[in-house]
Scaffold this motif. Sequence first.
Motif: not given
Length: 197
Positions: A50, A168, A189, A191-195
């Motif tokens: 991040t 996630q 928003h 940590y919501r996506s898998a990557d």
Amino acid sequence: MRRIGLFGGTFDPPQLAHLALARCARDALQLDELRWIPTGQPWQKSRTITAAAHREAMVRLTIAGEPRFTLERCEIERGGPSMTLDTVRELQQRDGAAAWVWIMGSDQYANLHTWRGWRELLQRVTLAVAERPGVASAAHPEVAAHPHTMVPLPPLPISATDIRARVQRGESIAGLVTDAVASYIDQHHLYRSADAH
Ligand code: ATP
């Protein structure tokens, strides 16, 4: 002589075991100051980290109002891969004589012999190590032979990896990060996506 603790981490996000470890080290080792040092671009982590601005903001929220905690931005400002030895050299040159303590969990301690310049690092700082549940491997014999202090932290099975996975999956992270950090993660928003794992 001033006693200065250095606590480096990715802090993606800063979680409550970080806070407990830092408080425990500050109080048990009677530190005059404990500096949280978010990494710029970690060199041993392969996933996408991040943005430093978010991690810095979350560390600020975590340490707000805590006596003797400060944020040290040198690794973020330096950019590029962060080497602990470079950081310690820079801070010692800047601030001069002090009793310097590097604070870490036992996972990092077991890994220390893979860090660039670790022998010089051991000459420059005292290590303060907290047990981390689930860490089976012992430190390299040469590392273990070097004097170090144990931080009397009870076992806290919390990791940033688990927190990111929970977000996630849409699960609660209450009790794993401060309320302010939980709100920040939600608002931005993170940590919501898998990557992000
Ligand atoms: P990740 O799961 O993304 O690898 P992390 O939770 O290990 O992250 P870091 O920012 O890498 O967090 O850790 C910063 C420092 O805090 C390291 O020295 C690490 O060993 C220590 N630490 C983190 N969690 C714990 C814990 N539950 N108990 C003891 N030490 C911990």
